[in-house]
Every structure is written in C-alpha cells, then in structure tokens.
Design a protein around this motif. Structure first.
Motif, PDB file in Angstrom:
ATOM      1  N   THR A  39     -20.468 -11.735 -37.460  1.00 27.73           N
ATOM      2  CA  THR A  39     -20.736 -12.011 -38.871  1.00 27.73           C
ATOM      3  C   THR A  39     -20.366 -13.458 -39.193  1.00 27.73           C
ATOM      4  O   THR A  39     -19.738 -14.157 -38.399  1.00 27.73           O
ATOM      5  CB  THR A  39     -19.938 -11.061 -39.774  1.00 27.73           C
ATOM      6  OG1 THR A  39     -18.531 -11.261 -39.525  1.00 27.73           O
ATOM      7  CG2 THR A  39     -20.288  -9.618 -39.467  1.00 27.73           C
ATOM      8  N   THR A  53     -29.557  -4.122 -35.731  1.00 30.30           N
ATOM      9  CA  THR A  53     -28.510  -4.917 -36.372  1.00 30.30           C
ATOM     10  C   THR A  53     -28.169  -4.360 -37.748  1.00 30.30           C
ATOM     11  O   THR A  53     -26.995  -4.220 -38.111  1.00 30.30           O
ATOM     12  CB  THR A  53     -28.958  -6.380 -36.494  1.00 30.30           C
ATOM     13  OG1 THR A  53     -29.269  -6.887 -35.203  1.00 30.30           O
ATOM     14  CG2 THR A  53     -27.863  -7.223 -37.114  1.00 30.30           C
ATOM     15  N   LEU A  57     -24.531  -2.776 -38.878  1.00 32.14           N
ATOM     16  CA  LEU A  57     -23.774  -3.268 -40.019  1.00 32.14           C
ATOM     17  C   LEU A  57     -23.509  -2.149 -41.026  1.00 32.14           C
ATOM     18  O   LEU A  57     -22.414  -2.063 -41.602  1.00 32.14           O
ATOM     19  CB  LEU A  57     -24.534  -4.411 -40.685  1.00 32.14           C
ATOM     20  CG  LEU A  57     -23.864  -5.065 -41.896  1.00 32.14           C
ATOM     21  CD1 LEU A  57     -22.492  -5.600 -41.527  1.00 32.14           C
ATOM     22  CD2 LEU A  57     -24.742  -6.180 -42.454  1.00 32.14           C
ATOM     23  N   SER A  75     -29.503  -9.396 -44.865  1.00 37.53           N
ATOM     24  CA  SER A  75     -28.800 -10.650 -44.586  1.00 37.53           C
ATOM     25  C   SER A  75     -29.106 -11.162 -43.182  1.00 37.53           C
ATOM     26  O   SER A  75     -29.195 -10.387 -42.219  1.00 37.53           O
ATOM     27  CB  SER A  75     -27.290 -10.442 -44.723  1.00 37.53           C
ATOM     28  OG  SER A  75     -26.589 -11.602 -44.327  1.00 37.53           O
ATOM     29  N   ASN A  77     -27.009 -13.325 -41.878  1.00 40.82           N
ATOM     30  CA  ASN A  77     -25.700 -13.836 -41.477  1.00 40.82           C
ATOM     31  C   ASN A  77     -25.020 -12.957 -40.432  1.00 40.82           C
ATOM     32  O   ASN A  77     -23.842 -13.150 -40.134  1.00 40.82           O
ATOM     33  CB  ASN A  77     -24.782 -13.968 -42.698  1.00 40.82           C
ATOM     34  CG  ASN A  77     -25.302 -14.991 -43.689  1.00 40.82           C
ATOM     35  OD1 ASN A  77     -26.124 -15.830 -43.338  1.00 40.82           O
ATOM     36  ND2 ASN A  77     -24.836 -14.902 -44.921  1.00 40.82           N
ATOM     37  N   VAL A  78     -25.752 -11.981 -39.901  1.00 42.98           N
ATOM     38  CA  VAL A  78     -25.195 -11.030 -38.937  1.00 42.98           C
ATOM     39  C   VAL A  78     -26.095 -10.997 -37.709  1.00 42.98           C
ATOM     40  O   VAL A  78     -27.324 -11.097 -37.826  1.00 42.98           O
ATOM     41  CB  VAL A  78     -25.066  -9.617 -39.544  1.00 42.98           C
ATOM     42  CG1 VAL A  78     -24.459  -8.645 -38.544  1.00 42.98           C
ATOM     43  CG2 VAL A  78     -24.238  -9.656 -40.818  1.00 42.98           C
ATOM     44  N   GLY A 113     -19.697 -17.985 -36.062  1.00 42.37           N
ATOM     45  CA  GLY A 113     -19.553 -16.563 -36.316  1.00 42.37           C
ATOM     46  C   GLY A 113     -18.248 -15.994 -35.822  1.00 42.37           C
ATOM     47  O   GLY A 113     -17.519 -16.620 -35.044  1.00 42.37           O
TER      48      GLY A 113
END
Length: 362
Positions: A39, A53, A57, A75, A77-78, A113
C-alpha cells in the motif's frame, strides 16, 4: 594479456577447510513464500481490472470490521505481490530475515510502498515467518504525456530484515544409526576418500567410512549434547581436494581459466593470420550538358571495388614439450599472441588429443 605466477608458486596441493567443500546431510535452507499487498503507492499500483488486488484489499479491511466490497475499491495505490524468503537451518524464533517482494499484477512501480503483514509459508503450508515493512526499490518509473523514464525494475523490491521467524525448523543431523553424513559439493571419489582418511586420522580409525563418490558417513561422538562441538571440529579439518582437469573458455570476453596442473602433451604449433577484405566505393555520374530532364535521363551509379590481402607479420611457429596449460598460455603471451588466438589454439590442441582436460565453452 595473460597474468600468472611461475609454476613453482602454484598451490596445486593447497588444503581447504572441510566446511568449504560441502555440507552435512539435513543441514539445508528452507524456501518460504507468501501472498500480500503493498500500500501507499502514488497511483502506480494495480488497475481496477486486477480483481485479485481488490479482493485482497477487501479481505484486509474486513479484519478491521470495515464492510467494503471489492467493487467499491478503485484505488491505484495498492499492488498485489508475492513475498519470498529463505529460512536458514539455524534460525530461531524472533530472528529477522530479508525478503523479496515482486508484483504479480499490472502495477507500474512499488517505489514508496509498504508491505502489509504477510504470512510466509513453507512447502508444508505451515506459517514460519511474518513479513511487513517498507519496500526498498532500486529503480523508478515515471511517465506523463506519452513520455517514459524507467531505471532497472521498479516492480521488484527488497525489505531488509522485513520478516520475523515465528516457528523454528528442526534440522536433525544424526541418522537413526547414530551417524552423520558429509556431502561434497562436487562428487569426486578421490576427494571423498581423503576426507574419510583425514577424519580417521584425527578422531580414530573407523570413525568415517566412504559411502559413495559424494558422501562420507561419520560416527558421531559426544552424544546429543556434544554433537555441535563435534561437528565444529570436523568442519575445521583441512583436506586437500582432488581437482578435475578442466579448462574454462569464455569466447565473449576472451578469458581462459585453467588449473595449474592441467597437462598438455608434446605439440608443435604454427599459427598465422591472413586477412582478406573487399572495399567498394560508389559514385554517381550526373549528365552536365542536358538542361531539361526527361524520363530517359537519369544519374549513373558506378561502383569501384578494391581487393586487399594483408598477412600479419606475427606468425608463430613453436614447439612445446610435455607441459601445462599455464606454461603454454604464458609462453604464447610472451610471443604476443592475442587471447582470442590462444583460445583457438587450445581448442585445436584438444581436437588433436594433446590436451588432457575437458574444455567448457561459455
């Protein structure tokens, strides 16, 4: 250029520690692997097309009583990653391990990350370590408006000391008959026999026996309490290994590596160099008296060829008695023979049956 020492300084009979020649049966590393998420990525994570993914999450958030479905997570961002590491046989609970993190989705970069707590499992599906921490990436990737700048592989990272051992692996060295087995890295009956002889010379006759070309059986002494001390004493023994006659040639870099005891029979070498080149020069003949160009008027291209034959003045003719590869290479180097020509000469000697070693070409 050939670099070497005089034959008298070669350490053909140098002794080596036993621990550098092999390992004990049962003393081995264990592979660990896990699946997790990274993350905190700045928009460089997996896209919404990567369903795994979003599901991973959602599973993480459910552990904190957050009822969020995968379809609600968009998102970038992961990123989904595979985490791998190696558990040494001497690891204890609480020890730290270095781990590797690799992207398995369509993430552009893992830079910046943080790996969320990931269990690492062995082949038996049991959890042996827990991994978590900031990912260190030795590269980057930035793109904007069709421009791309990338260095190394930004989708692969390392977490130094990022895993903590939660379960110790028991690596028994002693077999059911009370013996321990030493395994050579390279199977060689002569070296294995020398290992057994050195152990018997140190600890007494009958302690060690040769099982095959790679393994030596040793009767453990000192009981269970003194096994570690006995193994340490065995590892410190010095043994002279029996080296295989081998010549390694790298044609890409022009490197020749050979043991100092690799023998060559009596040979005569005649090596010359003849170079033939053909050079062609093209010129165009443009009509100068015609002012109006027509479909039948065009330039004439004329080619002039020149044949050049050049023979190198460094023609080598030499005779060598029974010698070694080291002596031969040094002698040819003094005659200013190039390294690539030395490689060709060694291959020709092997084809003639005068080189008593195996040639490995890389």
């Amino acid at each position: 250029m050939a670099i070497g020492l005089p034959p008298s300084s070669w350490c053909a009979d140098a002794e080596v520690r036993l621990k550098d020649l092999g390992r004990f049966l049962g003393w081995r590393d264990n592979m660990l692997v896990g699946y997790g998420i990274v993350t905190g990525l700045a928009g460089s994570g997996d896209s919404s097309r990567h369903q795994a993914t979003r599901q991973a999450l959602a599973n993480v958030l459910s552990n904190f009583d957050a009822a969020v479905g995968p379809e609600q997570l968009q998102s970038r961002n992961v990123a989904a990653v595979m985490v791998s590491g190696t558990l040494p046989p001497s690891a204890h609970v609480g020890d730290k391990l270095d781990i590797n993190v690799t992207s398995i989705g369509d993430a552009r970069s893992l830079s910046g990350g943080t790996l969320i707590m990931t269990p690492l499992r062995g082949p038996d599906r049991e959890v042996y370590a827990l991994a978590q921490g900031p990912v260190s990436v030795g590269g980057f990737r930035y793109d904007a408006n069709g421009n791309l700048q990338q260095k190394n592989h930004p989708t692969v990272g390392l977490v130094p000391a990022g895993a903590t051992v939660e379960r110790q692996v028991v690596s028994p060295l002693t077999l059911q008959d009370g013996q321990i087995v030493f395994l050579l890295k390279d199977a060689d009956a002569s070296t294995a026999d020398r290992v057994a002889a050195r152990i018997n010379e140190t600890f007494g006759t009958g302690i060690a026996s040769l099982r095959d070309a790679q393994s030596v059986a040793i009767r453990a002494q000192g009981g269970a309490a003194g096994l570690a001390a006995f193994v340490a004493r065995v590892e410190r023994l010095m043994v002279m290994p029996d080296w295989a006659a081998r010549v390694v040639i790298s044609e890409r870099t022009g490197t020749v590596v050979a043991g100092g005891n690799v023998r060559i029979g009596a040979i005569a070498i005649s090596h010359g160099d003849l170079r033939i080149s053909v050079t062609t020069e093209y010129s165009a003949s443009q009509p100068g008296l015609i002012t109006v160009a027509g479909p039948q008027v065009r330039s004439l291209v004329i080619g002039n060829s020149e044949l050049k034959v050049a023979e190198s003045p460094k023609t080598v003719a030499a005779t060598f008695p029974n010698t070694t590869v080291g002596d031969l290479v040094q002698s040819l180097a003094r005659l200013q023979v190039s390294t690539r020509d030395i490689i060709s000469i060694l291959q020709a000697i092997k084809a003639a049956g005068a080189l008593y070693a195996d040639i490995m070409v890389q």
